[in-house]
Design an enzyme around this catalytic site. Structure first.
Site, PDB file in Angstrom:
ATOM      1  N   HIS A  32       0.752  -9.719  -8.280  1.00  0.00           N
ATOM      2  CA  HIS A  32       0.179  -8.425  -8.673  1.00  0.00           C
ATOM      3  C   HIS A  32       0.225  -8.227 -10.184  1.00  0.00           C
ATOM      4  CE1 HIS A  32       0.358  -7.419  -4.391  1.00  0.00           C
ATOM      5  NE2 HIS A  32      -0.488  -6.448  -4.667  1.00  0.00           N
ATOM      6  N   LYS A  67       2.813  -2.839 -11.514  1.00  0.00           N
ATOM      7  CA  LYS A  67       3.198  -2.493 -10.143  1.00  0.00           C
ATOM      8  C   LYS A  67       4.682  -2.167 -10.067  1.00  0.00           C
ATOM      9  CE  LYS A  67       2.784  -3.974  -5.330  1.00  0.00           C
ATOM     10  NZ  LYS A  67       2.362  -2.654  -4.885  1.00  0.00           N
TER      11      LYS A  67
HETATM   12  P1  NAP Z   1      -0.471   4.601 -11.032  1.00  0.00           P
HETATM   13  O1  NAP Z   1      -1.579   4.222 -11.971  1.00  0.00           O
HETATM   14  O2  NAP Z   1       0.934   4.665 -11.531  1.00  0.00           O
HETATM   15  O3  NAP Z   1      -0.912   6.007 -10.397  1.00  0.00           O
HETATM   16  C1  NAP Z   1      -0.076   6.859  -9.666  1.00  0.00           C
HETATM   17  C2  NAP Z   1      -0.328   8.265 -10.197  1.00  0.00           C
HETATM   18  O4  NAP Z   1       0.259   9.215  -9.300  1.00  0.00           O
HETATM   19  C3  NAP Z   1       0.303   8.475 -11.587  1.00  0.00           C
HETATM   20  O5  NAP Z   1      -0.611   9.152 -12.425  1.00  0.00           O
HETATM   21  C4  NAP Z   1       1.500   9.338 -11.221  1.00  0.00           C
HETATM   22  O6  NAP Z   1       1.952  10.115 -12.316  1.00  0.00           O
HETATM   23  C5  NAP Z   1       0.908  10.192 -10.122  1.00  0.00           C
HETATM   24  N1  NAP Z   1       1.884  10.965  -9.369  1.00  0.00           N
HETATM   25  C6  NAP Z   1       3.225  10.781  -9.276  1.00  0.00           C
HETATM   26  N2  NAP Z   1       3.748  11.733  -8.466  1.00  0.00           N
HETATM   27  C7  NAP Z   1       2.719  12.527  -8.072  1.00  0.00           C
HETATM   28  C8  NAP Z   1       2.621  13.667  -7.228  1.00  0.00           C
HETATM   29  N3  NAP Z   1       3.707  14.215  -6.636  1.00  0.00           N
HETATM   30  N4  NAP Z   1       1.408  14.232  -7.027  1.00  0.00           N
HETATM   31  C9  NAP Z   1       0.304  13.715  -7.572  1.00  0.00           C
HETATM   32  N5  NAP Z   1       0.332  12.626  -8.407  1.00  0.00           N
HETATM   33  C10 NAP Z   1       1.527  12.037  -8.632  1.00  0.00           C
HETATM   34  O7  NAP Z   1      -0.458   3.607  -9.776  1.00  0.00           O
HETATM   35  P2  NAP Z   1      -1.704   2.892  -9.063  1.00  0.00           P
HETATM   36  O8  NAP Z   1      -1.867   1.527  -9.590  1.00  0.00           O
HETATM   37  O9  NAP Z   1      -2.863   3.842  -9.030  1.00  0.00           O
HETATM   38  O10 NAP Z   1      -1.123   2.722  -7.596  1.00  0.00           O
HETATM   39  C11 NAP Z   1      -0.748   3.850  -6.832  1.00  0.00           C
HETATM   40  C12 NAP Z   1      -0.168   3.384  -5.504  1.00  0.00           C
HETATM   41  O11 NAP Z   1      -1.208   2.759  -4.738  1.00  0.00           O
HETATM   42  C13 NAP Z   1       0.940   2.345  -5.628  1.00  0.00           C
HETATM   43  O12 NAP Z   1       1.921   2.583  -4.637  1.00  0.00           O
HETATM   44  C14 NAP Z   1       0.227   1.023  -5.347  1.00  0.00           C
HETATM   45  O13 NAP Z   1       1.086   0.023  -4.852  1.00  0.00           O
HETATM   46  C15 NAP Z   1      -0.751   1.494  -4.296  1.00  0.00           C
HETATM   47  N6  NAP Z   1      -1.938   0.658  -4.080  1.00  0.00           N
HETATM   48  C16 NAP Z   1      -2.385   0.620  -2.804  1.00  0.00           C
HETATM   49  C17 NAP Z   1      -3.548  -0.056  -2.511  1.00  0.00           C
HETATM   50  C18 NAP Z   1      -4.062  -0.022  -1.091  1.00  0.00           C
HETATM   51  O14 NAP Z   1      -5.131  -0.599  -0.814  1.00  0.00           O
HETATM   52  N7  NAP Z   1      -3.368   0.641  -0.189  1.00  0.00           N
HETATM   53  C19 NAP Z   1      -4.238  -0.727  -3.515  1.00  0.00           C
HETATM   54  C20 NAP Z   1      -3.750  -0.669  -4.823  1.00  0.00           C
HETATM   55  C21 NAP Z   1      -2.598   0.051  -5.090  1.00  0.00           C
HETATM   56  P3  NAP Z   1       3.230   9.511 -13.170  1.00  0.00           P
HETATM   57  O15 NAP Z   1       2.689   8.343 -13.927  1.00  0.00           O
HETATM   58  O16 NAP Z   1       3.635  10.654 -14.007  1.00  0.00           O
HETATM   59  O17 NAP Z   1       4.275   9.117 -12.161  1.00  0.00           O
END
Ligand code: NAP
Length: 268
Positions: free
Chosen positions: A151, A155
């Site tokens: 990844h 991550k």
């Molecule tokens: P990211 O860029 O860190 O985005 C997460 C966002 O959520 C950040 O802006 C974070 O703010 C915010 N956040 C934290 N607590 C929150 C709350 N209570 N309410 C609303 N927003 C909040 O991460 P990402 O790369 O987008 O990935 C997000 C998640 O998706 C991860 O767990 C990743 O492993 C997963 N993912 C899943 C898939 C799938 O197909 N299922 C695919 C890709 C990724 P802060 O930065 O201030 O914490």
């Protein structure tokens, strides 16, 4: 039009989901929540001009905007709180956030027993769902398996939710068959601790690689007598997750309780 709210709207996945939802003719983006970007314009943060003008810092905007489905791509601790909030407020959820353990998922199952439904999938890519199904089909026929998941360098959790779910399904398929135990690990001396990776269900080894340049990849290596079989899936773009996310948004209201993974939605 189905009314959709996105939690984690300013994150990497949240931005992709806001874009995909606002471009879908049958969906309407009515709320975008992310404390880190509260008060900022959705157009400026995500380049999305349809939908709410501002990102909200509070989940209360979900009900204020009359959202029917919430999409959560945040962090594990926040996602668990968000899932409980949605169950209490009768709002369906599509959750892609990874890092939720078995105990958390059992709690989620209890919350979503009556008022609303949830689809929780560690990977919304169609190819990844097919990869997991293939792994499950192979499990009874192989001697041993190891998983390498790779990844991007931002991550937060390891190993990936996809690898944990793949191994859980392989182990379940193995136990249902008459195949017996996996071949034992021959390692007697781990010269550097961690060289053999982590051990997931059934003792299957999983190795996590984190590097700039990667997005989301997984390779499964299956060992048999005198041969190996490798199955690999690569997501090169967050667009790969969007068909699965949109499918789950459209179907979640018809799927009672908690659904884990995309398999059921794809008829796999
Ligand atoms: P990211 O860029 O860190 O985005 C997460 C966002 O959520 C950040 O802006 C974070 O703010 C915010 N956040 C934290 N607590 C929150 C709350 N209570 N309410 C609303 N927003 C909040 O991460 P990402 O790369 O987008 O990935 C997000 C998640 O998706 C991860 O767990 C990743 O492993 C997963 N993912 C899943 C898939 C799938 O197909 N299922 C695919 C890709 C990724 P802060 O930065 O201030 O914490």
């Amino acid at each position: 039009m189905k009314r959709v709210a996105v939690l984690g709207a300013a994150g990497r996945m949240g931005i992709a989901v806001c874009t995909a939802v606002s471009g879908a003719p049958d969906l309407e983006l009515v709320a975008a929540v992310d404390p880190v970007a509260a008060g900022r314009s959705l157009g400026e943060v995500a380049g999305v001009l349809a939908g709410p003008s501002e990102i909200s810092g509070s989940i209360d905007s979900v009900t204020q905007a009359g959202a029917e489905v919430v999409v959560d791509f945040t962090v594990a601790a926040a996602a668990l709180e968000n899932l409980r909030w949605c169950a209490e407020h009768g709002v369906h959820v599509v959750c892609g956030t990874t890092g939720l353990d078995e105990r958390s998922l059992e709690a989620v199952r209890g919350w979503f027993s009556s008022s609303a439904n949830a689809v929780v999938a560690p990977n919304f890519a169609i190819g990844a769902a097919l990869m997991m199904r293939c792994a499950e089909l192979c499990a009874p026929f192989i001697l041993a398996a190891e998983v390498v998941e790779l990844h991007h360098d931002k991550k937060r959790d390891a190993p990936s939710g996809t690898s944990i779910e793949t191994i859980r399904r392989m182990q379940a398929a193995r136990l249902e068959s008459a195949a017996g135990d996996w071949a034992p690990d021959p390692t007697e001396n781990e010269v550097l601790p961690g060289a053999r990776g982590a051990q997931a269900e059934g003792g299957i080894h999983v190795h996590s690689v984190r590097l700039p340049g990667l997005l989301a990849h997984q390779e499964m290596i299956f060992g048999l007598q005198g041969e190996t079989l490798s199955i690999r899936h690569d997501s090169f773009d967050r667009a790969s997750f969007m068909p699965g996310v949109l499918l789950a948004i459209r179907r979640v209201s018809d799927l009672p309780g908690l659904t884990i993974g995309l398999g059921e939605l794809l008829g796999l």
